[in-house]
Scaffold this active site. Structure first.
Site, mmCIF file in Angstrom:
data_model
loop_
_atom_site.group_PDB
_atom_site.id
_atom_site.type_symbol
_atom_site.label_atom_id
_atom_site.label_comp_id
_atom_site.label_asym_id
_atom_site.label_seq_id
_atom_site.Cartn_x
_atom_site.Cartn_y
_atom_site.Cartn_z
ATOM 1 N N GLU A 64 0.786 -1.241 0.000
ATOM 2 C CA GLU A 64 0.000 0.000 0.000
ATOM 3 C C GLU A 64 0.816 1.288 0.000
ATOM 4 O O GLU A 64 0.333 2.317 0.486
ATOM 5 C CB GLU A 64 -0.910 -0.016 1.232
ATOM 6 C CG GLU A 64 -0.196 0.149 2.599
ATOM 7 C CD GLU A 64 0.131 -1.159 3.326
ATOM 8 O OE1 GLU A 64 0.225 -2.202 2.648
ATOM 9 O OE2 GLU A 64 0.303 -1.126 4.553
ATOM 10 N N GLU A 80 -5.577 -2.708 -0.490
ATOM 11 C CA GLU A 80 -4.461 -1.754 -0.531
ATOM 12 C C GLU A 80 -4.986 -0.323 -0.585
ATOM 13 O O GLU A 80 -4.433 0.572 0.054
ATOM 14 C CB GLU A 80 -3.528 -2.041 -1.707
ATOM 15 C CG GLU A 80 -2.990 -3.472 -1.791
ATOM 16 C CD GLU A 80 -2.386 -4.021 -0.505
ATOM 17 O OE1 GLU A 80 -1.862 -3.220 0.289
ATOM 18 O OE2 GLU A 80 -2.459 -5.253 -0.290
HETATM 19 N N1 TRP Z 1 1.122 -4.429 3.838
HETATM 20 C C1 TRP Z 1 0.957 -5.460 2.844
HETATM 21 C C2 TRP Z 1 -0.520 -5.789 2.864
HETATM 22 O O1 TRP Z 1 -1.308 -5.068 2.445
HETATM 23 C C3 TRP Z 1 1.769 -6.672 3.173
HETATM 24 C C4 TRP Z 1 3.062 -6.847 2.445
HETATM 25 C C5 TRP Z 1 3.305 -6.672 1.149
HETATM 26 C C6 TRP Z 1 4.279 -7.356 2.977
HETATM 27 N N2 TRP Z 1 4.587 -7.025 0.845
HETATM 28 C C7 TRP Z 1 5.189 -7.448 1.941
HETATM 29 C C8 TRP Z 1 4.672 -7.754 4.232
HETATM 30 C C9 TRP Z 1 6.468 -7.934 2.133
HETATM 31 C C10 TRP Z 1 5.972 -8.219 4.441
HETATM 32 C C11 TRP Z 1 6.861 -8.318 3.396
HETATM 33 O O2 TRP Z 1 -0.985 -6.696 3.444
HETATM 34 ZN ZN ZN Z 2 -2.629 -5.045 4.324
#
Ligand code: TRP
Ligand code: ZN
Length: 885
Positions: free
Chosen positions: A270, A304
């Site tokens: 996001e 996202e």
């Molecule tokens: N914040 C992301 C989601 O929406 C999760 C995420 C994406 C993530 N890429 C990552 C977490 C790499 C750890 C490593 O859920």
């Molecule tokens: Zn998330």
């Protein structure tokens, strides 16, 4: 890779940062064999930490430090300390600028964290702690800064240069290079930083917000995928509208971008104004993506996008609070998907997933609370517990407060904490303050791991016309050894009379009945509720809509479950009654198999599912869900000791019985739906999903009969379907059939037609990896040699190895341990270049406690072999050591 022993980090040790970074000015010079990152940080002492100037300890990993200046004074090596994860400096005033230049190697970054290359483009993944692989920084979510980013790269190969926020300047440079500068007006933590440079095309659209601002929407993809973006764009616009209508949340920048990349560790990210997506979570069109893939794209785009408020505008204080943004955002995307499609079917799918996978996690060595107390590697805590159980916890607050009360709470939360980095306690406090309620006991859901049991018993007094339900809750101990105190468990319920109608519900002490479906709060270890004016012995419908993530038990007999399947006014509980009936019947078959007896199935399951199948008035997606027997993984989860062979044999036997007994009804519905599919152009909408879901589950049963007309139908559907949903199901039923020639032909034709489409080839791999027919491991090993397989690509690893170890239980758990050995070898290999993927693929081996002692020994042996295999990443180290503890 580290050489020292990784250390545990504790929530109780949290301290606010010593320094703050008000402004972050970055310049990236991207080259083919290295990249340079210049950072100018405008910093000051954090006034909340008092006076004095302690050392400034910056995070940084795998960086080659080229120069560093503090307050414009170049430093020499004696002025700072450097180790493999920190740069320590000694400020001499409370406000200063810090300039660093580092050299990094995105071109050889296989971990896909930090700045890396995917299919020739540069991209970033910074959550959770990837920014420290880009430059020296205070890489923690409570340090928020205003970012300005300049990207310089060769013009021809990288015509598109993107970062967060708004583009403010761009121009040509020397030697065929060009540059662009982006400015993000919102303060954000480094984990939300993003950069993209590549040869990308984009689909453009726009959205007018509720206050009348126009937002430019762009989805960037490789040129050959430009025809697969429309569904994601539609999903984005629906998400933006829904968040305005449901939460009053409006988008805040003038541009919102999504970029699709092929090599990505998770689903999507996001980053502020510049979401980066796994291409599997963006690209979808009828010919190449299934209905499930279309729904997944819609849900992830929404997820996202929703983070822009629940995560970005209001972010996490520290990573122990991860569920603050993830649990809440999953709850938000589930509400969106429920509104876009069938709400009941969405709930059924989410609950089936939670009960199978999150409950298993909660019962295993990596069990942790929604807000964990400690971790070694935060990447290991992007879990089903933090995401899906976290969403259930938010959902229970919604149930307890009602929709209006919940909205008052979320409004207060966003208003109070906009621009801040906060905690789960702050979220709950806003809910409390907006509603004048006390959620102190409820908060145990955040701190106590494990899945609560809720045993329910009844008693009916015909003379007094009273009906009592007694609830007894308990929670198994988990590795963290946190004491389990009673939870607040909202139990939505109804009481059915003998005609199947809901009875009026009046609790003892109440002046009048209050509706016919209501929520009781179970707060004690043991608690009785008595209903009055109950004229006949009712049948309770408990935990409607799965109102709490618990294992509820009530001594239903099979006739009562059949009655609930037909009459319950709650659609979710109608489905769940069918699941409970199936579980009882399957467990009886499992016992017969274990005792070496001939399998004899209770006819009532045939009758019950036959009734569902014959009812034209039911939502076809519901019929499809009801026809789906509980999966082998779920049957494993609810077993004390899972008997792999017996579970598989029992379930296959039941499927065969149902196929034989219900052949005519299945065939009729299959043909009717296939006719409609043939006459209708593909539409990615819920009524069409429903029709194809029923058609496809019918086909998978029918194929078990091996009748020639069914084989012909499968081949017809495979050859002439205009969409991937029908084509892939046809391929799957052929692959799982004994018709060797037809199977080989279909696999070959499919691979030939789609060899240039990586996402379609992933599905081709998965169908084969998931086939329970004997010889599964050899097939998977052979497929790893296929030219379309690439172990460096996480989607490929998930499609082949993940599908084998996670879904093909009978082959993976082969008694000789060959499946375990294969997985351990693979984890050792993955550990060397992509620790996050290595650690995730390891999960099936951590479930060893569920199996017989011979398998336990084999699984533990493989875990020990991994532990002894050499230099482990902190990711793999944590999972292996906790699994063996
Ligand atoms: N914040 C992301 C989601 O929406 C999760 C995420 C994406 C993530 N890429 C990552 C977490 C790499 C750890 C490593 O859920
Ligand atoms: Zn998330």
């Amino acid at each position: 890779m580290r050489t020292d022993q990784p250390k545990m980090i504790y929530l109780k040790d949290y301290q606010a940062p010593e320094y703050l970074i008000d402004e972050t000015h970055l310049t990236f010079e991207l080259f083919e064999d290295h990249s340079l990152v210049h950072a100018q940080l405008v910093m000051r002492r954090n006034p909340a930490r008092g006076a004095g100037l302690p050392p400034l300890v910056l995070d940084g990993q795998q960086l080659e430090l080229l120069s560093v200046s503090l307050a414009d004074q170049p430093l020499s090596v004696d002025d700072y300390q450097l180790d493999d994860s920190h740069l320590t400096l000694h400020p001499t005033s409370a406000s200063f600028t810090l300039d660093t230049s580092v050299k990094i190697h995105p071109e050889s970054n296989t971990a896909l964290e930090g700045l890396y290359k995917s299919s020739g483009m540069f991209c970033t993944q910074c959550e959770a702690e990837g920014f420290r692989k880009i430059t020296y920084y205070l890489d923690r979510p409570d340090v928020m800064s205003k970012f300005t980013t300049t990207v310089v790269a060769e013009q021809h190969s990288y015509p598109v240069l993107l970062s967060n926020g708004n583009p403010i300047a761009s121009g040509p440079g020397e030697d065929g290079r060009h540059w662009a500068t982006w400015e993000d007006p919102f303060m954000k933590p480094a984990y939300l930083f993003a950069l993209v440079a590549g040869d990308l095309w984009c689909v453009e659209d726009s959205f007018r917000t509720q206050s009348g601002r126009d937002v430019a929407l762009r989805i960037y993809v490789e040129p050959e995928n430009i025809d697969k973006c429309q569904h994601a764009m539609n999903s984005l616009k629906k998400s933006m509208r829904w968040d305005e209508e449901t939460y009053g949340r409006e988008y805040d920048l003038d541009i919102f971008m999504i970029v699709a990349v092929n090599d990505f560790n998770m689903g999507a990210m996001e980053n502020k104004g510049l979401n980066i997506f796994n291409s599997s979570a963006v690209l979808a069109r009828a010919e190449t993506a299934t209905d499930a893939a279309h729904q997944r794209v819609e849900a992830i785009v929404a997820h996202e996008y929703f983070h822009n408020w629940s995560g970005n505008r209001v972010t996490c204080r520290d990573w122990f609070q991860l569920s603050l943004k993830e649990g809440f955002t999953v709850f938000r995307d589930a509400g969106f998907s429920a509104d876009m499609n069938s709400a009941t079917v969405k709930r059924i799918q989410d609950v089936a997933y939670l009960r199978t996978h999150q409950f298993a996690e909660d019962a295993g060595p990596m069990a942790h609370a929604v807000r964990p107390e400690s971790f070694i590697e935060i990447s290991n805590f992007y879990t089903l517990t933090v995401y899906e159980k976290g969403s259930e916890v938010v959902g229970m607050i919604h149930t307890l407060l009602g929709a209006e009360g919940f909205r008052k709470g979320s409004d207060l939360y966003f208003e109070r904490h906009d621009g801040q980095a906060v905690t789960c306690d702050d979220f709950v406090k806003a809910m409390e303050d907006a509603n004048g309620v006390d959620l102190t006991q409820f908060k145990r859901w955040y701190s106590q791991a494990g899945t609560p049991r809720l045993a329910v018993s009844e008693s009916y007094d015909a003379a007094a016309k009273t009906y009592s339900l007694t609830f007894r809750q308990s929670c198994p101990q988990t590795p963290d050894k946190v004491e389990k105190l009673p939870f607040v468990i909202p139990v939505a319920l109804g009481l059915l009379d003998s005609t199947g109608a809901d009875m009026a519900l009046r609790l003892a002490g109440e002046a009048a009945a209050q509706g016919s479906s209501r929520v009781l709060s179970v707060t004690e270890a043991e608690q009785t509720f008595t209903f009055v004016d109950i004229a006949e012995h009712p049948l309770p419908s408990l935990l409607r809509g799965f109102s709490a993530p618990v294992k509820l038990s009530f001594p239903y007999n099979r006739d009562q479950l059949m009655f609930l399947m037909q009459h319950d006014s709650d659609g979710f509980n109608r489905w769940d009654a069918g699941q409970q009936l199936s579980v009882q019947v399957l467990q009886e078959l499992i016992a017969q198999h274990q005792q070496g007896r001939a399998l004899v199935m209770d006819e009532r399951l045939v009758v019950a599912l036959g009734t569902v199948l014959a009812d034209d008035s039911l939502d076809q997606a519901m019929v499809a869900e009801m026809l789906s027997l509980p999966g082998e993984a779920y049957l494993t989860e609810i077993s004390e000791v899972a008997d792999v062979e017996a579970i598989h044999a029992a379930r296959e036997f039941a499927r065969q019985q149902l196929a034989d007994s219900l052949f005519d009804a299945l065939w009729k519905r299959y043909q009717a739906n296939r006719q409609v599919s043939k006459a209708t152009a593909y539409v990615a909408e819920s009524e069409h999903f429903a029709r194809r879901a029923l058609q496809n589950i019918a086909l998978s049963y029918l194929m078990l009969t091996h009748k020639p007309e069914v084989l012909a139908a499968a081949i017809e559907q495979f050859d002439s379907a205009d969409n991937m949903t029908e084509r892939l199901t046809a391929l799957a039923v052929l692959v799982n059939s004994p018709f060797e020639a037809e199977k080989a032909k279909a696999l070959e034709v499919f691979a030939e037609n789609f060899k240039d489409n990586a996402l379609v080839m992933d599905q081709w791999f998965s169908v084969q990896a998931g086939s329970p027919l004997p010889g599964g491991l050899e097939r998977v090993k052979a497929l790893m040699q296929h030219p379309a397989f690439n172990i460096k690509n996480p989607n490929k690893v998930r499609a082949l190895v993940g599908a084998f170890a996670g879904q093909n239980l009978i082959n993976f758990h082969a008694a000789d341990g060959s499946g375990y050995r294969f997985l351990a070898d693979l984890v050792i290999q993955l550990n060397g270049f992509n620790p996050q993927i290595a650690s995730r693929q390891l999960a099936p081996l951590t479930r060893w406690r569920k199996y017989d002692s011979a398998r336990q020994a084999l699984m533990k042996g493989e875990l020990e072999r991994i532990r002894a295999s050499g230099e482990l990443s902190s990711d793999v180290f944590e999972v292996v050591s906790k699994s063996l503890a």
